[in-house]
Motif scaffolding. Structure first.
Motif, PDB file in Angstrom:
ATOM      1  N   LEU A  27      26.338  -0.267  11.830  1.00  0.00           N
ATOM      2  CA  LEU A  27      26.515   0.732  10.757  1.00  0.00           C
ATOM      3  C   LEU A  27      25.134   1.006  10.156  1.00  0.00           C
ATOM      4  N   LEU A  28      24.848   2.270   9.881  1.00  0.00           N
ATOM      5  CA  LEU A  28      23.532   2.629   9.332  1.00  0.00           C
ATOM      6  C   LEU A  28      23.639   2.815   7.822  1.00  0.00           C
ATOM      7  N   GLY A  29      22.848   2.049   7.091  1.00  0.00           N
ATOM      8  CA  GLY A  29      22.947   2.097   5.625  1.00  0.00           C
ATOM      9  C   GLY A  29      24.257   1.453   5.212  1.00  0.00           C
ATOM     10  N   LYS A  30      24.989   2.174   4.345  1.00  0.00           N
ATOM     11  CA  LYS A  30      26.313   1.664   3.976  1.00  0.00           C
ATOM     12  C   LYS A  30      27.350   2.771   4.159  1.00  0.00           C
ATOM     13  N   GLU A  31      28.613   2.395   4.059  1.00  0.00           N
ATOM     14  CA  GLU A  31      29.669   3.415   4.184  1.00  0.00           C
ATOM     15  C   GLU A  31      29.408   4.532   3.182  1.00  0.00           C
ATOM     16  N   GLY A  32      29.534   5.783   3.630  1.00  0.00           N
ATOM     17  CA  GLY A  32      29.321   6.929   2.728  1.00  0.00           C
ATOM     18  C   GLY A  32      27.922   7.513   2.797  1.00  0.00           C
ATOM     19  N   ASP A  33      26.994   6.797   3.471  1.00  0.00           N
ATOM     20  CA  ASP A  33      25.605   7.305   3.568  1.00  0.00           C
ATOM     21  C   ASP A  33      25.421   8.328   4.700  1.00  0.00           C
ATOM     22  N   GLY A  34      26.420   8.462   5.567  1.00  0.00           N
ATOM     23  CA  GLY A  34      26.231   9.189   6.826  1.00  0.00           C
ATOM     24  C   GLY A  34      25.780  10.629   6.681  1.00  0.00           C
ATOM     25  N   PHE A  35      26.425  11.389   5.763  1.00  0.00           N
ATOM     26  CA  PHE A  35      26.104  12.818   5.642  1.00  0.00           C
ATOM     27  C   PHE A  35      24.632  12.984   5.278  1.00  0.00           C
ATOM     28  N   LYS A  36      24.164  12.173   4.340  1.00  0.00           N
ATOM     29  CA  LYS A  36      22.765  12.325   3.906  1.00  0.00           C
ATOM     30  C   LYS A  36      21.775  11.892   4.997  1.00  0.00           C
ATOM     31  N   LEU A  37      22.158  10.889   5.783  1.00  0.00           N
ATOM     32  CA  LEU A  37      21.284  10.494   6.909  1.00  0.00           C
ATOM     33  C   LEU A  37      21.218  11.631   7.926  1.00  0.00           C
ATOM     34  N   ALA A  38      22.383  12.236   8.197  1.00  0.00           N
ATOM     35  CA  ALA A  38      22.432  13.335   9.180  1.00  0.00           C
ATOM     36  C   ALA A  38      21.615  14.525   8.691  1.00  0.00           C
ATOM     37  N   MET A  39      21.700  14.837   7.398  1.00  0.00           N
ATOM     38  CA  MET A  39      20.940  15.966   6.824  1.00  0.00           C
ATOM     39  C   MET A  39      19.447  15.631   6.731  1.00  0.00           C
ATOM     40  N   GLY A  40      19.167  14.390   6.367  1.00  0.00           N
ATOM     41  CA  GLY A  40      17.767  13.947   6.236  1.00  0.00           C
ATOM     42  C   GLY A  40      17.030  14.083   7.566  1.00  0.00           C
ATOM     43  N   ALA A  41      17.765  13.874   8.661  1.00  0.00           N
ATOM     44  CA  ALA A  41      17.147  14.027   9.986  1.00  0.00           C
ATOM     45  C   ALA A  41      16.691  15.464  10.173  1.00  0.00           C
ATOM     46  N   PHE A  42      17.515  16.426   9.754  1.00  0.00           N
ATOM     47  CA  PHE A  42      17.157  17.844   9.941  1.00  0.00           C
ATOM     48  C   PHE A  42      15.869  18.205   9.195  1.00  0.00           C
TER      49      PHE A  42
END
Ligand code: CO8
Ligand code: FAD
Length: 380
Positions: free
Chosen positions: A224-239
């Motif tokens: 798991l990357l970061g913690k639960e709920g962090d996914g959207f911001k990680l995906a956007m941060g990549a962009f």
């Protein structure tokens, strides 16, 4: 000044990448388009030259390059073949959310091996029913003791058949919208992962695009990357880091189209003179140059902002929007300058025009980039 010129190291990097691209990639571009064969040999050479996976942090043995330097590599590689460049960049797109998550265990297990070997990775966000609307994805990840069980289908995944691992965005709390989304690393060989057929795309045909399905795929909690709920911001941060690189890819492809158009205009005659001697033709070339220079400056601005630690979403979207739309215009105009020959596969510009189209679609469509900029301007 750094903003308007490159330092010596950057000049060397850019020259090395361009040299490789001109001598080894461009001569193979037509064949790669015709065969749609994944450019693994070229990727291996790119890796040997240290230009693949250049974002991998120094802490795990990588070069840890910034976005600016990464954009220089992207521009140069795309001058050779945009499909090959997309295959290379897709690795970085997968790596960035992992880097942003600061999960050092995952860095060691998945990023470090990419330094020694030419390994590939994919970013699995888009689904058959949701592309622009990332928060609308349906894939779920359910926690069962110390594991997560992933179920769902991803679509249009670049590098899917060659990836050793995937960044996967899934919903751990489907009722919570984007706040219930979580990012994971999934090794490609995990039971329950199925890779679909290679999609028969219009352009960038050597790049590998496929669906990927996850059927009760069990992965340990440590992925798991970061913690639960962090996914959207990680995906956007990549962009924020990869949209400037895609815009740089547009600059490289546009540059190639302009070079082809100039060469042709200087050797084709009509009405007893070279077509380049017509003001009408030179104006088309001048507008190509204008849009290439302006695109590159936006790329550099977007890249400098994020490298300096400032939020660059606004400039990343401006760069991607402007450079992608410019690339489509420039490649279309290159076909125009070639006349009937431009419409024919014997000449390279129809391929460049087909290769350009995807830039207005992937990594956020040109409409989505306008939406992001519009929202920022209006303070939404
Ligand atoms: N960084 C950090 N946080 C962000 C960012 C960002 N850039 N953008 C938004 N957020 C945050 C917001 O601040 C907000 O936070 P909070 O909940 O705390 O208020 C939250 O995320 C939700 O933001 P929004 O309300 O703006 O969310 P929306 O659901 O309205 O939509 C977008 C947001 C911007 C429309 C988003 O869905 C989007 O970017 N869509 C486009 C999808 C896309 O680009 N897909 C590309 C897939 S990958 C791909 O195509 C790969 C191509 C092949 C490889 C090429 C080489 C690299
Ligand atoms: P939709 O979201 O259905 O959009 C359809 C049309 O509606 C578009 O013109 C869009 O601009 C417009 N539209 C939608 N919403 C709005 C709005 N609010 N305002 C105005 N217009 C709107 N994804 C990954 O996750 N990983 C990858 O590696 C990857 N690689 C790709 C490679 C290729 C070759 C392709 C074709 C796609 C790839 N994608 C990848 C997916 C890509 O990012 C999506 O196709 C893209 O984001 C658009 O999503 P969609 O196709 O679902 O279109």
């Amino acid at each position: 000044m750094a903003m308007f010129d490159l330092n010596e190291t950057q000049k060397q990097l850019f020259e090395m990448a361009k040299d490789f691209s001109n001598k080894e990639v461009w001569p193979k571009a037509k064949e790669l388009d015709e065969t749609a064969k994944f450019p693994i040999e070229l990727l291996k050479k790119t890796h040997e030259l240290g230009m693949l996976n250049a974002f991998v942090p120094e802490e795990v043995g990588g070069l840890g390059l910034g976005t600016f330097d990464h954009c220089l590599i992207s521009e140069a590689l795309a001058m050779g073949c945009a499909g090959f460049c997309t295959a290379a960049l897709a690795n970085d797109l997968a790596a960035v959310p992992v880097i942003l998550s600061e999960n050092k265990q995952v860095w060691k297990e998945f990023l470090a091996p990419m330094v020694d070997d030419c390994l590939m990775a994919s970013y699995c966000v888009t689904e058959p029913g949701a592309g622009s609307d990332v928060a609308g994805i349906k894939t779920t990840a359910k926690k069962v003791k110390d594991k997560y069980i992933i179920n769902g289908s991803k679509m249009w995944i670049t590098n899917a058949n060659y990836a050793n691992w995937f960044f996967v965005l899934a919903k751990t709390d489907p009722a919570a919208g984007h706040k219930g989304m979580t990012g994971f690393v999934v090794p490609a060989k995990t039971p329950g992962v199925t890779i679909g057929r290679k999609e028969d795309n219009m352009g960038q045909r050597c790049s590998d695009t496929r669906g990927v399905t996850f059927d009760n795929v069990e992965i340990p909690e440590k992925y798991l990357l970061g913690k639960e709920g962090d996914g959207f911001k990680l995906a956007m941060g990549a962009f924020d880091r990869t949209r400037p690189a895609v815009a740089a890819e547009c600059v490289g492809l546009s540059q190639r189209a302009m070079m082809c158009a100039i060469d042709y205009a200087k050797q084709r005659s009509a009405f007893g003179k070279l077509i380049s001697e017509n003001q009408g033709v030179s104006f088309i070339l001048a507008e190509m140059a204008r849009d290439i220079e302006a695109s590159r400056l936006l790329v550099w601005k977007a890249a400098c902002e994020v490298d300096e630690g400032r939020k660059n979403t606004y400039f990343a979207s401006l760069a991607k929007m402007f450079a992608a739309d410019a690339c489509m215009r420039i490649t279309t105009d290159a076909v125009q300058i070639f006349g009937g020959y431009g419409y024919n596969k014997e000449y390279p510009v129809e391929m460049l025009m087909r290769d350009a189209k995807i830039f207005q679609i992937y990594e956020g469509t040109s409409q989505i980039q306008r939406m992001i900029v519009g929202r920022i301007l209006l303070g939404h």
